[in-house]
Structures are given as C-alpha cells and as structure tokens.
Write an enzyme that holds these catalytic residues in place. Structure first.
Site, mmCIF file in Angstrom:
data_model
loop_
_atom_site.group_PDB
_atom_site.id
_atom_site.type_symbol
_atom_site.label_atom_id
_atom_site.label_comp_id
_atom_site.label_asym_id
_atom_site.label_seq_id
_atom_site.Cartn_x
_atom_site.Cartn_y
_atom_site.Cartn_z
ATOM 1 N N VAL A 57 0.671 -1.080 0.204
ATOM 2 C CA VAL A 57 -0.030 0.089 0.228
ATOM 3 C C VAL A 57 0.851 1.432 -0.018
ATOM 4 O O VAL A 57 0.591 2.161 -0.735
ATOM 5 C CB VAL A 57 -1.033 0.020 1.136
ATOM 6 N N CYS A 58 1.845 1.315 0.724
ATOM 7 C CA CYS A 58 2.761 2.342 0.722
ATOM 8 C C CYS A 58 3.430 2.604 -0.472
ATOM 9 O O CYS A 58 3.643 3.875 -1.279
ATOM 10 C CB CYS A 58 4.013 2.186 1.870
ATOM 11 N N ALA A 59 4.034 1.659 -1.154
ATOM 12 C CA ALA A 59 4.643 1.704 -2.593
ATOM 13 C C ALA A 59 3.682 2.191 -3.622
ATOM 14 O O ALA A 59 3.745 2.964 -4.234
ATOM 15 C CB ALA A 59 4.853 0.233 -2.981
#
Length: 163
Positions: A57-59
């Site tokens: 999700v961060c990526a």
C-alpha cells in the site's frame, strides 16, 4: 493522540495532525542523497506520509502520487517515512519515479511534530499513513489520517485542497 488502525486493531499516534488553517510545522527530512529536504515556502507541498516503502500500500501511494505530481504546478510532493534514504532511493530508482521527493524522517522529529508517529503496536515508531497539504505561505489546507493503515489515502481530497 489520534487513532488509526492496523487491519482493524486500533493504534494511537503520539499526537494529532496539524489543524487546517494552522501554520505547518517546519521540518528537515533526509533526501535520497542524504541532503536536506526542508519545508520550503513559496511552493505548495503535498506530504504523503507512510510507514514503509517496502509494503504494497505504501509503494502504491508513492506510485500514485508520482503520477499526480506530474500534473501539478508549483507543487512539491514529498513522500515521507522512517525508511532509510537508501531504501527510498532504491525503490524510486527501480520504479522510475522522479516526480516526487522521497524523504526520510529517520534523523528528525518530523513524526512527533506532525503527530504521526505510531505509539503502539507492531509498527510503533513508524509513521501513520496520512496526508498533509500545505499552501505557499505554509498554511495547512488539508489533512487526512487514514482510518486503517492498510488503506490508501484519499488522493482526490488532497488534490481538491489545492484548487
């Protein structure tokens, strides 16, 4: 303290995000080249704050903000986490992401100053997924602490705050 969640389990932060209308706290993050990345007045800033570039999700949030940043004028998109600058540089280089500024909070009080350091749980010490939009004078236009860290931020709301 503010509360987010990690896969449904409540997690508190060490403080609260700045309030819309407040002056944004000054900061100096470490860039991918270990140089300083300060809050610069005279340009708009979108802070994409997240726990770690090495999660899906961060990526995805960095990829999405990179795409969005290519369409924005007089706006810097800073993607901030506690990751080491080397990890951020590796990821952005491998992905060809050059419209965002990847920056690490590893040697600053950014997380505390913005109220986004996770105070408890498995990810304590990392930054909670959040977005802060700041205008040219340093005034906070928009903030979001996602309800659950496993969710992406509301990109549309962040960009709408710039208009």
């Amino acid at each position: 303290m503010a509360t987010t969640a990690l896969r449904g389990t409540p997690v508190e932060t060490i403080g609260d995000l700045p309030t819309v209308g407040d002056v944004a706290p000054e900061f100096v993050l470490a860039g991918a080249d270990l140089g300083d990345v300060p809050l610069k007045h005279g340009t708009r800033v979108v802070l994409n704050i997240f726990p770690s570039i090495d999660t899906g999700v961060c990526a995805q949030s960095v990829r999405r903000f990179n795409k969005i940043a290519s369409t924005l004028e007089n706006t810097h998109v800073i993607c901030a986490s506690e990751d080491l600058p080397f990890a951020l540089k590796r990821f952005c280089g491998a992905e060809g992401l050059d419209n965002v500024i990847a920056a690490s909070a590893f040697r600053s009080t950014f997380g505390e100053d913005y109220g986004v350091t996770l105070a408890e749980g498995a990810m304590r010490g990392l930054l909670a997924r959040s977005v802060v939009v700041i205008d040219e004078e340093g005034t906070v236009l928009h903030t979001e602490l996602v309800p659950d860290i496993s969710q992406e931020p509301d990109y549309d709301a962040a960009i709408a705050a710039l208009n």
